[in-house]
Each structure stands twice: as structure tokens, then as C-alpha cells.
Design a protein around this motif. Structure first.
Motif, PDB file in Angstrom:
ATOM      1  N   UNK A  44      -1.180 -10.645  -3.771  1.00 39.62           N
ATOM      2  CA  UNK A  44      -0.026  -9.785  -3.461  1.00 39.62           C
ATOM      3  C   UNK A  44       0.152  -8.658  -4.478  1.00 39.62           C
ATOM      4  N   UNK A  45      -0.934  -8.249  -5.126  1.00 40.19           N
ATOM      5  CA  UNK A  45      -0.922  -7.131  -6.080  1.00 40.19           C
ATOM      6  C   UNK A  45      -0.030  -7.373  -7.298  1.00 40.19           C
ATOM      7  N   UNK A  46       0.273  -8.629  -7.608  1.00 38.99           N
ATOM      8  CA  UNK A  46       1.096  -8.900  -8.787  1.00 38.99           C
ATOM      9  C   UNK A  46       0.405  -8.459 -10.068  1.00 38.99           C
ATOM     10  N   UNK A  71      -5.638  -6.724   2.237  1.00 32.49           N
ATOM     11  CA  UNK A  71      -5.007  -5.406   2.222  1.00 32.49           C
ATOM     12  C   UNK A  71      -3.876  -5.314   1.201  1.00 32.49           C
ATOM     13  N   UNK A  72      -3.116  -6.433   1.023  1.00 34.77           N
ATOM     14  CA  UNK A  72      -1.994  -6.416   0.093  1.00 34.77           C
ATOM     15  C   UNK A  72      -2.399  -6.841  -1.322  1.00 34.77           C
ATOM     16  N   UNK A  78      -0.659   0.057  -2.398  1.00 34.78           N
ATOM     17  CA  UNK A  78       0.475   0.430  -3.240  1.00 34.78           C
ATOM     18  C   UNK A  78       0.579   1.933  -3.448  1.00 34.78           C
ATOM     19  N   UNK A  79      -0.557   2.621  -3.528  1.00 38.10           N
ATOM     20  CA  UNK A  79      -0.521   3.990  -4.048  1.00 38.10           C
ATOM     21  C   UNK A  79      -1.024   5.066  -3.099  1.00 38.10           C
ATOM     22  N   UNK A  80      -1.871   4.719  -2.144  1.00 38.72           N
ATOM     23  CA  UNK A  80      -2.466   5.755  -1.289  1.00 38.72           C
ATOM     24  C   UNK A  80      -1.604   6.030  -0.065  1.00 38.72           C
ATOM     25  N   UNK A  81      -1.786   7.211   0.501  1.00 39.04           N
ATOM     26  CA  UNK A  81      -1.134   7.580   1.764  1.00 39.04           C
ATOM     27  C   UNK A  81      -2.195   7.585   2.844  1.00 39.04           C
ATOM     28  N   UNK A  82      -1.973   6.787   3.889  1.00 39.34           N
ATOM     29  CA  UNK A  82      -2.974   6.713   4.948  1.00 39.34           C
ATOM     30  C   UNK A  82      -2.332   6.237   6.240  1.00 39.34           C
ATOM     31  N   UNK A  83      -3.002   6.501   7.321  1.00 40.70           N
ATOM     32  CA  UNK A  83      -2.604   6.027   8.647  1.00 40.70           C
ATOM     33  C   UNK A  83      -3.859   5.486   9.329  1.00 40.70           C
ATOM     34  N   UNK A  84      -3.685   4.516  10.219  1.00 41.81           N
ATOM     35  CA  UNK A  84      -4.823   4.039  10.988  1.00 41.81           C
ATOM     36  C   UNK A  84      -5.031   2.544  10.883  1.00 41.81           C
ATOM     37  N   UNK A 401       4.445  -1.788   8.625  1.00 41.34           N
ATOM     38  CA  UNK A 401       4.417  -0.452   8.023  1.00 41.34           C
ATOM     39  C   UNK A 401       4.135  -0.509   6.537  1.00 41.34           C
ATOM     40  N   UNK A 402       3.692   0.616   6.019  1.00 44.42           N
ATOM     41  CA  UNK A 402       3.446   0.743   4.596  1.00 44.42           C
ATOM     42  C   UNK A 402       4.752   1.041   3.870  1.00 44.42           C
TER      43      UNK A 402
END
Length: 528
Positions: A44-46, A71-72, A78-84, A401-402
């Protein structure tokens, strides 16, 4: 100055917590470099979030996520902007989306363990070109197992079989040790059993098979750990420094709630790993008593808020100040996964209690709306419950959603609803509070006060009736004239800020790191 709370743990006062940052400043002056911290594991990206906020305060932090691709557990999440569509969330294919030029930070490594260790070693040595070579190898290795192609699936299956084969010698050895020789003939196993006996776990002692998968992959980590002042291991990944007889800090994220009390391989492993830690960070309110029950000494426990960067939320809100809840209805947003049929209280969210409570309140106030996200094991059962209560016209479903979209939805809601079973809370609650939203969730105020020094301003609810009453309070004060949202934002800044999280970790490090300068080894001859 410190205080002993009723959990039996040592809790630094707010006034004393600056000692951590002050100590790190002296550390840098004395040794001519920053404190070097290795984070092992990244559920979970801790680990990623902890390392990121530590680096904001000048700590030389690195993360080895090894074979964790979810993915998590990815920096992009956490940091990128993306769609798809990324495909399988456990093996996302990041090449399928436009990341806008985003590059993973140089201090983060995920993929095959040996490659991760080599890349981080090169980074620590300042060998940028060598590190880039390993990074490209890691990218290729991750890509080979990502996505849903037949080749990727075959590779993943092969790796799973390989892990099982790797365990087999240790299992055979364990049977031999159990049946032919006395358990304490094996010095290594005797040491692990001795660690386990320090606690109160009700299961049987650990066996060689319990540690087999960690032991089989230990070699590349042994020298690497010696190059760090602190090894911070997440969940059961403390098995590596424990086997290598290196000091380490254990980090739990729900790990201690029930697992170490199970009489199975995972339970024995978990209990031994946390009992063997030099210090334990406990990030869930209800897990502090569990750590004590396990037998972790009080002076080795630090209640630590979840890794969280409040400054990102503050910047986001400042940039999105025009987003507000609607004036013509009251919107309740429930982003938790739909999981309410499992018997394990650590998994369920109590979504059914909320849906039934909302049905009652919506009959009283036709302008109320419930917004939820389409995810979770019991999503279909939630839909069925909504249909049976004739709520379909008042419930809106959103796709997963992100973070930016999630935060926008928080800002456009009158209240955010978390979970209603365990008296504990995580990211949903903290992020909503940071954005000035009122939160309805189950919280034990006494335990929260002991954990954080002050309980957060939350509308606490667990039963159907309590949830309904909390919903009514929000409807009656649609514009939050009582200022609960602002109080929540202030609470985050004082008790759950990134600076406080870093200070608490540094204060724990300070008590375990010798004053004398320590020699950090340097590996030679590493090739990509």
C-alpha cells in the motif's frame, strides 16, 4: 519529556518531538552525511510514502519493494497523472498509459530482489551510470511479468513454481530436525525459537519451513543492510534482518491485529519477526494493545500515524478552492471498498449498516444523496440491498479513481463516510480531514487520544442507529456552521503532519543508534 499512556507504550510529548530533527542535525554534523535508512517492503505504498517524507527532511531514505508490483504499491499511483486501463491491478502494465514523462525516483527499486539490491547499492555509492544499468534491467524484468499476455502469465506461473521448489529443501530439513534431531541442535533455529519464546503468542514455536522463503533469498541483502544506519522492515519483511542478525525497526499496518496469534506458518513468522525487532512502529490504534498482548516490551513500541504527506493535500485544496458541495442536496461520499459479509472484522467495512441507515434518513430528507465507488468483494450484494430498499434513485456509483479525482470528490461532498466495524481508521479519514471535510466513521475516542495525544474531531458511529444520527447532524448543519471540517484540518496539521511522522521515527531511531560513528561498508565490483 515522554509520557506512558494506558497502552503501556512510551509516547513522546508534542513539545519533545523536535528532538528527533535536532538529533538528525547533530548526526549530519558529526558524520558528515545524512542518516541512511533502508525501507524493506512496500504494501500500500507505506514504505514509499515514508521514504518520501523522510527525504523532505534531509534523510537519505531508500525503498526496496522487490517482487511487489501491485498498482497501489507503485510510485506512479501516488505521483503520476494518467488515464486508462492498466489491466491486472496486481501486475499493471504502465506502458499502456501516458505518464506525462513521469520517472520513478532513483531511491525506489521494485522487481527481482537481487537486482533491487544491486541498484540501491550503486545509488548509495554514487555510481549513477551503474545504477541506471540496473534500473533498466529492473524495468525489463517488471515489464516481462506485467499485463495479461500469455507470456507474462507463463512467467508469473514459473516464478510461483520456482518459489515453491526453493522452499522444499528447507521443509525437508525441518522434518528431519523435528523427527531425527532435537530442535535445539540447530543454533539458528534455536535462536529463532528463543526470540519467539520472549512473547506470548499462543501458537507453536517457529519452524525452519516458516522462514524458508526468506532464508532462500537472504544473501543479496546481507551486505546491503550493513550500509545503512537504519533498516525499517514492513509487515513480515523483518524476517530478513532477523535471519541476518542485524538490528531493525518493525512496521505494522494491521499486521498485528490477529495474524501473530494464528497457529499457522504465517502466524509463527509474524510473531517472531515483531518480537525480534529492536523497535516496533504501530500505525493502527487497535493494534497497540495487540502488540502489548504479543509481548513486545512497552519501551519498544511507538504509536505512529500512517505515512501521509499533509502538504500535498493543502496544495491541492488551495489549487481547487472553487470546488464546493452542491447547494440543492446533501452529498455523503463513501469511498470504502464493499466488504461486509466476511466474518473477519479486520476485513469488513460495515457498508450494509450505512446503506440501511441512509435508507432511513433519506425517507426523512428527500434531498440527501449517497455516492459510492464500484469496488469490493461484496459490491453485488450492496447493489442488491440498495434495490431492495428502493434507493437506486438516491445512490450514485463512481468508477475507481486516482487520488486527484478522489480528492475532488471529497471537496464536493458534505461529509465523507469511512468504515463502521473496527474502531480504527486510515487513509480515507486522514485525507478527508486534511481537506476540511466532516468524517463519519467508527472511532474509540479514548484510544485515539492516547495514540495521537488528542482525538480527531470525528462524528463517531458504528451501529445503524448511530450512523443515521450522524447523517442527520450533517443534514441539520449543511454548511458546517459548527466548523467541524476546519477543526479536522487543524488537527491534521498538529497531530498527523508529515513533520510529526518523521519526528516520531527519528526519535525512535535516536534511542537505538549508538553515538559513536558507525562504519558503513561499501560493496565493490557490482555489475548490471
Amino acid at each position: 519529556m515522554t509520557s506512558v499512556d494506558t497502552f503501556g507504550t512510551i509516547t513522546p510529548s508534542l513539545q519533545s518531538q523536535s528532538r528527533g530533527l535536532d538529533w538528525h542535525r547533530r548526526f549530519r554534523e558529526d558524520r558528515g552525511r545524512a542518516l541512511r535508512v533502508l525501507h524493506l517492503g512496500n504494501i500500500a505504498n507505506n514504505a514509499f510514502n515514508n521514504a518520501r517524507i523522510q527525504r523532505q527532511h534531509g534523510i537519505d531514505a531508500y525503498v526496496i519493494a522487490y517482487e511487489t508490483y501491485h498498482i497501489m504499491a507503485s510510485p506512479e499511483w501516488e505521483e503520476a497523472t494518467f488515464e486508462g486501463d492498466l489491466g491486472d491491478p496486481f501486475y499493471p502494465d504502465w506502458t499502456k498509459v501516458d505518464l506525462g514523462g513521469y520517472q520513478r525516483p532513483r531511491w525506489f527499486a521494485s522487481g527481482p530482489l537481487e537486482l533491487c539490491c544491486s541498484m540501491i547499492s550503486a545509488e548509495v555509492d554514487g555510481q549513477a551510470g551503474l545504477a541506471d544499468g540496473f534500473r533498466r534491467s529492473l524495468d525489463r524484468a517488471r515489464q516481462s511479468v506485467s499485463g495479461e499476455t500469455a507470456t507474462a502469465c507463463a512467467i508469473r506461473l514459473g516464478q510461483k513454481i520456482k518459489r515453491r521448489i526453493r522452499r522444499s529443501p528447507a521443509m525437508a530439513r525441518d522434518i528431519f530436525m523435528r523427527r531425527v534431531l532435537a530442535r535445539d541442535v540447530d543454533p539458528e533455529q534455536k535462536r529463532l525459537v528463543a526470540v519467539w519464546r520472549q512473547g506470548n503468542a499462543p501458537a507453536s514455536p517457529p519452524s525452519a519451513a516458516d522462514f524458508a522463503s526468506y532464508r532462500a533469498r537472504l544473501a543479496p541483502l546481507v551486505n546491503l543492510m550493513d550500509r545503512f544506519d537504519v533498516v525499517q522492515a514492513y509487515a513480515t519483511d523483518g524476517a530478513w534482518p532477523l535471519l541476518a542478525q542485524r538490528p531493525y525497526f518493525g512496521y505494522e499496518h494491521g499486521t498485528l491485529r490477529a495474524i501473530p496469534f494464528q497457529d499457522d506458518s504465517l502466524g509463527r513468522l509474524t510473531a517472531t519477526v515483531f518480537l525480534g525487532a529492536d523497535h516496533v512502529f504501530v500505525t493502527n490504534i487497535d493494534c497497540v494493545p495487540a502488540a502489548r498482548r504479543l509481548g513486545v516490551p512497552p519501551d519498544r513500541i511507538t504509536p505512529l500515524p500512517h505515512a501521509f504527506d499533509d502538504t500535498r493535500l493543502a496544495k491541492f485544496q488551495a489549487a481547487n478552492g472553487a470546488i464546493r458541495p452542491p447547494d440543492d442536496c446533501v452529498v455523503f461520499f463513501h469511498p470504502a471498498r464493499h466488504d461486509w459479509l466476511d466474518a473477519d472484522p479486520s476485513l469488513v467495512k460495515g457498508n450494509d449498516r450505512l446503506i440501511k441507515a441512509f435508507a432511513t434518513v433519506s425517507r426523512e430528507n428527500d434531498q440527501s444523496r449517497l455516492v459510492m465507488i464500484e469496488w469490493g468483494r461484496d459490491l453485488d450484494r450492496s447493489r442488491e440491498l440498495i434495490r431492495s430498499l428502493n434507493l437506486e434513485a438516491k445512490v450514485q456509483w463512481l468508477s475507481p479513481m486516482r487520488k486527484p479525482q478522489l480528492w475532488q470528490t471529497y471537496l464536493s461532498s458534505h461529509a465523507v463516510l469511512d468504515q463502521f466495524v473496527l474502531p480504527s481508521f486510515g487513509g480515507v479519514t486522514f485525507e478527508a480531514l486534511a481537506l476540511g471535510r466532516r468524517v463519519i466513521t467508527n472511532v474509540d475516542f479514548q484510544s485515539a487520544e492516547e495514540f495521537f495525544s488528542e482525538a480527531p474531531p470525528i462524528l463517531s458511529a458504528s451501529t445503524e442507529d448511530e450512523i443515521a444520527e450522524a447523517l442527520r447532524k450533517v443534514i441539520a448543519d449543511r454548511d458546517d456552521r459548527r466548523g467541524i471540517g476546519d477543526a479536522g484540518r487543524s488537527w491534521i496539521q498538529r497531530y498527523h503532519s508529515a513533520q510529526r511522522i518523521v519526528e516520531l521515527q527519528l526519535e525512535a531511531y535516536r534511542t537505538r543508534i549508538a553515538v559513536e560513528p558507525r562504519t558503513i561498508s561499501s560493496a565493490k565490483g557490482i555489475q548490471p
